[in-house]
Design a protein around this motif. Structure first.
Motif, PDB file in Angstrom:
ATOM      1  N   LEU B 944      -1.143  -6.643   0.632  1.00  0.00           N
ATOM      2  CA  LEU B 944      -0.583  -5.477   1.324  1.00  0.00           C
ATOM      3  C   LEU B 944       0.262  -5.915   2.516  1.00  0.00           C
ATOM      4  O   LEU B 944       1.371  -5.425   2.732  1.00  0.00           O
ATOM      5  CB  LEU B 944      -1.726  -4.579   1.783  1.00  0.00           C
ATOM      6  CG  LEU B 944      -1.352  -3.196   2.282  1.00  0.00           C
ATOM      7  CD1 LEU B 944      -0.851  -2.363   1.136  1.00  0.00           C
ATOM      8  CD2 LEU B 944      -2.535  -2.519   2.929  1.00  0.00           C
ATOM      9  N   LEU B 945      -0.268  -6.879   3.250  1.00  0.00           N
ATOM     10  CA  LEU B 945       0.469  -7.389   4.411  1.00  0.00           C
ATOM     11  C   LEU B 945       1.809  -7.972   3.976  1.00  0.00           C
ATOM     12  O   LEU B 945       2.863  -7.690   4.576  1.00  0.00           O
ATOM     13  CB  LEU B 945      -0.385  -8.448   5.096  1.00  0.00           C
ATOM     14  CG  LEU B 945       0.184  -9.071   6.360  1.00  0.00           C
ATOM     15  CD1 LEU B 945       0.224  -8.044   7.457  1.00  0.00           C
ATOM     16  CD2 LEU B 945      -0.656 -10.255   6.791  1.00  0.00           C
ATOM     17  N   LEU B 946       1.784  -8.764   2.922  1.00  0.00           N
ATOM     18  CA  LEU B 946       3.026  -9.380   2.459  1.00  0.00           C
ATOM     19  C   LEU B 946       4.015  -8.329   1.972  1.00  0.00           C
ATOM     20  O   LEU B 946       5.224  -8.430   2.222  1.00  0.00           O
ATOM     21  CB  LEU B 946       2.726 -10.374   1.338  1.00  0.00           C
ATOM     22  CG  LEU B 946       2.091 -11.671   1.797  1.00  0.00           C
ATOM     23  CD1 LEU B 946       1.737 -12.533   0.618  1.00  0.00           C
ATOM     24  CD2 LEU B 946       3.062 -12.429   2.693  1.00  0.00           C
ATOM     25  N   THR B 947       3.499  -7.307   1.267  1.00  0.00           N
ATOM     26  CA  THR B 947       4.394  -6.257   0.787  1.00  0.00           C
ATOM     27  C   THR B 947       5.020  -5.510   1.948  1.00  0.00           C
ATOM     28  O   THR B 947       6.192  -5.127   1.875  1.00  0.00           O
ATOM     29  CB  THR B 947       3.621  -5.292  -0.122  1.00  0.00           C
ATOM     30  OG1 THR B 947       2.848  -6.056  -1.021  1.00  0.00           O
ATOM     31  CG2 THR B 947       4.566  -4.420  -0.893  1.00  0.00           C
ATOM     32  N   ALA B 948       4.232  -5.311   3.007  1.00  0.00           N
ATOM     33  CA  ALA B 948       4.818  -4.673   4.194  1.00  0.00           C
ATOM     34  C   ALA B 948       5.976  -5.515   4.704  1.00  0.00           C
ATOM     35  O   ALA B 948       7.037  -4.978   5.079  1.00  0.00           O
ATOM     36  CB  ALA B 948       3.756  -4.514   5.277  1.00  0.00           C
ATOM     37  N   GLY B 949       5.809  -6.831   4.700  1.00  0.00           N
ATOM     38  CA  GLY B 949       6.890  -7.719   5.113  1.00  0.00           C
ATOM     39  C   GLY B 949       8.117  -7.570   4.234  1.00  0.00           C
ATOM     40  O   GLY B 949       9.248  -7.427   4.725  1.00  0.00           O
TER      41      GLY B 949
END
Ligand SMILES: [Zn+2]
Ligand SMILES: [Zn+2]
Lengths: 219, 966
Positions: B944-949
């Motif tokens: 999720l964190l990476l997708t936010a990036g």
């Protein structure tokens, strides 16, 4: 005229379903140690053989197969030969697709091929019976609005449901329940057979309830 | 409708904002789900020994049994599997140890390690006897000093002199505890030096008499496991080396043994095992089962190989403590191994189990509120009473057969009580901070609902979302909700007896959160009311929506059903363990569906249906027709080719749990006999990668790429993974730091050029071409970095990733006019499948930590975390970045494609994440919560964190696009 066709279809399907049931029950009585899980491959062959024999007989008797233009023996033989060839090719096709889906390549090749034979006799054989060894016709029937008769629609439904059943049959394989039917390819072949049986039921019913909407172009 | 009072946000910005808030909410949830365990620290330790039970007598006889052993040598071999000693190969691997196990005076056990089977939590478990929480694994990297009551601390307080050689973790956990120590830094690619650093002290230390406890921690075996797995040719020499060391220690101890004094004890144990792939962290049998061999003349001599009993790893702690005459650590949940004390007097035996029982019952009182109802506690009370009456008869001098039998019965009662208390305590560990979890969950769901309700607008042709933020903020319900939630918060926080993270937050943060959730609720309300009467006001729009819903193609049905089905499948632990199978299955089906679409396009019957397609209507020149002909066959060949590629890739790395032991190509390539093949393959892949990514780069970048990829190969050659053609014999293994840094320079150079192009295209000239080149260059730089981080056998994954992307972009997505949403979903699916193709799984053990040392001499936190995240999520990340580049470079596409893509990506990620959070909350008492569901939760959060990036990148690229268009 339509009602007549639907009735013919329903009775055909009843006979095919009964033959599949017999193919399961009769060997269980005759062959010692026969069971769907234990001697699964034998069951597959029995069911495929029964379906193949009964379908060919019925469709030939009913005369649904496209009329042959020439009545020479050579032409008939070549048709027969081509049908066999197509059947074998479809077995290979299913085998390759199943391997591409992740079935082991070498370890259980026989099991995979048996599944392919079952799928072919449930789907391709019917195509061969209804449409004959005619690739153009097959492509027509399986393109978007290609059905030209009740039998074409029926074919579409049964084939789609059989393939869908086999597809869904793969779902429980990763579960760690350690049930006998989770062994490859039992769940898939069971799924295919159940899909086919439901296709046999669904197709006449669906056609019956949609007979007003169904309009076919003339051949 | 007053447009000006609403906030019109572009879809991509909207999606990014929602995702960022979601990341925060998930972080709150995680904080509640993985509470940092609060335990008694060293400062407040009870030292009162319980008195020996004696019914009716004077309570002064506080007899403490003599210690059993004088000196203890603990030899801990990292990642020593149980079958390396007790298995069929044990005789060849460790002949001396095996001989001792079969014929010597030894006790052998299979000691079961708890998850996470990672070194530091296991050391903590071995020394404190408690079971460290899951979060310990996450904090594995920077281990501060152990502040809990533990065996080492007890030994130090009792004046025991300890010496330690081995893994540096011990020195960090127990600073100033050892009179002499040498900590070696764990460095994965080295497996000889680490052990020599331990062994070189051995001779001198064994000669001396000034120590009581010697602890040796050998790391080499673990490193070999990480490098090449449990079946590699390096395992046997290493185990023989360990065997020789054990023989040496044993010999020295025997020669030192003096008549009359207490005997020695030599312990051979392991912190965890090694999975079939050579790593650890999960809960598979070979990772959990470790050998425990206790060697001492105090034990009975064995007469043959017996099947070793199974014990818990933590059982060693109270056993060691009691046999050394030390108090048992407070938080220890293990129970003594009775066979160790078999040779001491019955009174001592009873006293030992009584001490253990007392400690466990105290711990039970502290940790369980209704401890009196526990069966084990009751049993302990009964046993203690029986013990008292036995003592009375014993002290009366009654030494008959009857007394012995009675004592044995008491001992049995005690042991039963111990094991049931021990298991009750193990179950108790791991409480959840439900309030924080629920708060996080509510936030996530509000955000998800807002995201879902905004779908028609976000996917409309304007790709902008109208959020009535101002009206929501100024409405009365908002303030009422704020008040209500604040009072609920105060109520919960004052009534809760346990510590709760959300309550310990500062008031400003809490109020911001409350305001946010109230605003979200009001927003949701107004969005819902806007959706409902839409059908009456805008019949045209609705009919358009409904018509598009009705005309779902087979592909759309598959994409939607697959996404939903995957989300649902996460509820079953087997489907989480075998998630790769789900994705492979979906991907194969996707390829077949695409194949059907392609067939439809090219094989439709010319007569009736082909008329509406412009390709068939427009007149073509001869050569153009030829081009179309070849293009047709290429397009037809693409999906089967992709299918074939995926089938080959899935046999590259077997992952998951059930079929992880099956042989795969990766192992075959990594075995030492096939090094030439591996070298050729990786060289070939690097060349392919170069040709696939150089097309869109500028000349300078092309040169940099070529040099850099050469550097990648020479790095792998330096590390010893592959062979240089001109370097056959002189194999001097280095860490390859220079080569890796050389590559980093080029990577940074390419990323810099790309960014520069991107910035120039935005600020100076509104040049679409330049911008695309910049984007592709950044993408190339990323690919290039990943090629450095991937193990050589994984380079085909990267190579086919690029190949499939190129083919699909060329022949499928453009030619078949798939819209942005469909393309995004396909990208996401491919990304997920590639995550597993590269050998990942939903267990922590597959995270490749060897990338920490690519270009670094020792562990540096920030780059290590970045590199690990990048190499683990390379698949999803590369596909998401490809999506950005592809959507932005396609000129024929509508300008809102970027927004649609970003929105879809955010939705695709949020739905499973939100669903999974609920699932984990519901299943929090599931048997597999720690071994299966928790690691997956961490993976989901990280993703999720990476997708936010990635969505932020989308946002910036789209922003520049609109600004340059304006
Ligand atoms: Zn370890
Ligand atoms: Zn390790």
């Amino acid at each position: 005229m339509w009602d007549h066709e639907i009735r013919a279809m329903a009775s055909t399907h009843a006979i095919i379903a009964a033959s599949m049931l017999m193919a399961t029950v009769v060997p269980a009585a005759l062959v010692p140690g026969f069971s769907v899980y234990g001697t699964h491959l034998l069951w597959i062959y029995s069911v495929s053989g029964a379906v193949a024999a009964v379908s060919v007989a019925i469709f030939w008797l009913l005369g649904i197969s496209p009329p042959t233009r020439k009545h020479t023996l050579g032409y008939k033989l070549s048709r027969l030969f081509r049908s066999c060839l197509y059947f074998f090719l479809s077995c290979m096709f299913f085998h390759i697709v199943v391997v591409l889906y992740g079935a082991p390549l070498i370890d259980s090749a026989l099991e995979t091929f048996s599944l392919a034979v079952l799928l072919s006799s449930l789907t391709t054989l019917r195509c061969l019976c209804v449409l004959g060894p005619n690739v153009q016709a097959w492509i027509r029937v399986f393109s978007r609005h290609g059905a030209m008769s009740v039998w074409d629609t029926c074919l579409q439904i049964t084939v789609a449901l059989t393939v869908l059943g086999a597809w869904m049959g793969a779902f429980p394989i990763p579960l760690d329940w350690n049930r006998p039917w989770q062994v490859w390819p039992i769940s898939c072949s069971l799924g295919a057979v159940f899909g086919y049986l439901s296709g046999l039921v669904v197709a006449p019913t669906w056609i019956h309830y949609h007979r007003k909407q169904l309009t076919y172009k003339c051949k | 409708m007053e447009r000006n009072c609403r906030l019109g946000i572009r879809s991509s910005a909207f999606a990014s904002v929602i995702l960022i808030f979601e990341v925060l909410a998930v972080a709150l949830f995680l904080r509640g789900f993985f509470p940092v365990p609060v335990k008694s620290s060293l400062s407040k330790i009870r030292q009162d020994l319980p008195i020996e039970p004696l019914s009716g007598g004077s309570p002064n006889s506080s007899h403490v049994p003599q210690p059993l052993f004088k000196r203890v040598v603990i030899m801990l071999v990292d990642a020593l599997r149980e079958d390396f000693v007790f298995g069929a190969n044990g005789r060849t691997y460790m002949p001396y140890t095996r001989h001792l196990v079969e014929r010597g005076s030894t006790l052998s056990y299979v000691s079961k390690a708890r998850i996470p089977t990672v070194t530091m939590p296991r050391i903590k478990a071995l020394t404190t006897g408690s079971i460290p929480g899951f979060i310990d694994m996450v904090m594995n990297l920077n281990s501060p000093a152990l502040l809990e009551d533990n065996l080492i601390w007890q030994a130090k307080t009792a004046g025991k002199k300890m010496i330690f050689y081995g893994d540096e973790t011990w020195v960090r956990l127990f600073p100033k505890h050892f009179i002499e120590y040498d900590g070696t830094i764990s460095f994965v690619s080295d497996y000889t030096e680490v052990d020599n650093n331990v062994t070189r002290h051995l001779d001198s230390t064994l000669k001396r008499d000034d120590w009581d406890i010697l602890i040796l921690h050998y790391l080499g075996l673990d490193h070999i496991g990480h490098i090449s797995g449990p079946h590699s040719s390096m395992i046997q020499p290493k185990l023989m080396e360990m065997d020789d060391i054990l023989k040496k220690i044993h010999g020295a101890l025997i020669s030192k043994e003096a008549e009359g004094s207490l005997p020695y004890l030599l312990v051979l144990c392991a912190d965890h095992g090694m999975s079939e792939t050579g790593s650890h962290g999960g809960s598979s049998e070979p990772e959990v089962n470790t050998p425990l061999v206790l060697i001492s003349p105090a034990f009975k001599r064995k007469v043959g190989m017996e099947k070793p009993d199974e014990i818990e790893q933590v059982d060693l702690t109270p056993t060691l403590a009691l046999s050394l005459g030390l108090p048992i650590s407070q938080n220890s949940v293990g129970h003594v191994i009775p066979s160790v004390f078999e040779e001491s007097s019955l009174r001592d035996q009873l006293r030992f189990v009584h001490l253990n029982g007392h400690q466990l019952s105290c711990l039970l009182k502290d940790s369980i509120s209704d401890y009196a109802k526990e069966a084990g506690f009751e049993q302990y009370r009964v046993a203690e009473k029986a013990h008292g009456s036995w003592m009375k008869r014993y002290l009366e001098g009654n030494a008959s057969e009857v007394l012995t039998n009675m004592g044995k019965k008491v001992l049995k009662q005690y042991l039963e009580a111990l094991s049931s208390m021990s298991s009750a305590l193990s179950k108790q560990l791991g409480k959840y901070d439900l309030y924080s979890m629920i708060a996080g969950m509510v936030f996530v769901f509000q955000l998800l609902l807002v995201l879902l309700l905004a779908m028609p607008e976000a996917l409309s042709s304007s790709a902008a979302v109208d959020l009535p933020v101002m009206s929501a903020l100024l409405s009365l319900p908002f303030y009422l909700l704020c008040l209500l939630l604040a009072s609920v918060h105060v109520l919960v926080c004052t009534s809760a007896e346990s510590s709760c993270y959300f309550c310990s937050l500062s008031w400003g943060l809490v109020f911001a959160a409350i305001a946010l959730t109230s605003a979200m609720s009001c927003l949701l309300l107004s969005l819902t009311t806007r959706r409902l009467p839409l059908g009456l006001k805008l019949p045209g729009k609705v009919s358009c929506i409904s018509s598009s819903e009705w005309s779902l193609s087979e592909l759309d049905v598959l994409l939607l059903a697959g996404t939903a089905g995957h989300t649902l499948s996460l509820a079953a632990s087997s489907f989480v363990e075998e998630e790769h199978q789900t994705w492979y299955f979906l991907l194969s089906t996707l390829c077949l569906a695409v194949f059907q679409d392609v067939c439809r396009k090219y094989f439709r019957e010319k007569g009736d249906a082909g008329g509406d397609e412009e390709e068939f209507v427009l007149p073509y020149k001869e050569n153009a027709k030829e081009e179309i002909y070849s293009e047709k066959w290429l397009a037809l060949a693409t999906p089967p080719f992709v299918l074939l590629c995926c089938r080959l890739l899935r046999s590259l790395n077997q992952t998951g749990v059930q079929w992880a032991h099956l042989p795969d190509l990766g192992h075959w390539l990594n075995s030492s006999e096939h090094k030439v093949v591996l070298s050729l393959l990786s060289a070939l892949c690097l060349v392919f990668i170069y040709f696939l990514i150089q097309r869109r780069c500028s000349l300078v970048s092309k040169v940099a790429l070529a040099l850099g990829l050469l550097g990648v190969y020479s790095y792998r050659a330096a590390v010893g993974n592959v062979l240089f053609p001109w370097q056959h014999s002189g194999r001097n293994m280095s860490k390859g730091t220079v080569e890796a840094r050389f590559v980093y320079v080029f990577v940074l150079g390419i990323l810099f050029t790309g960014t520069k192009d991107l910035l120039r295209s935005q600020i100076i000239t509104a040049d679409g071409k330049l911008k695309n080149r910049g984007l592709w260059e950044i993408y190339s730089g990323l690919v290039f970095l990943v090629s450095l981080l991937f193990r050589p056998h994984n380079l085909p994954v990267l190579c086919s990733c690029l190949l499939i992307q190129t083919l699909l972009a060329q022949f499928i997505w453009k030619k078949l006019h798939y819209d942005a949403a469909q393309t995004t979903i396909m990208h996401y699916w491919f990304g997920q499948a590639f995550f597993y193709f590269q050998g990942n799984s939903n267990s922590i053990s597959t995270v490749d930590i060897s990338v920490w040392f690519v270009g670094f001499d020792n562990y540096v936190e920030a780059p290590a975390i970045f590199l690990t995240a990048l190499s683990t999520y390379a698949g999803p990340l590369l596909w998401a970045c490809h999506l950005v580049c592809y959507l932005s470079s396609d000129i024929n596409r509508s300008p809102v494609a970027m927004g649609h893509g970003c929105y879809c990506l955010a939705l695709l990620r949020s739905v499973p994440a939100a669903a999974y959070i609920v699932l984990v909350t519901v299943l929090r008492y599931h048997l597999f919560i720690w071994s299966v569901f928790s690691p997956k939760l961490l993976y989901e959060a990280m993703h999720l964190l990476l997708t936010a990036g990635v969505c932020l990148v989308f946002n910036t690229v789209e922003q520049s696009r609109t600004s340059s268009a304006a």
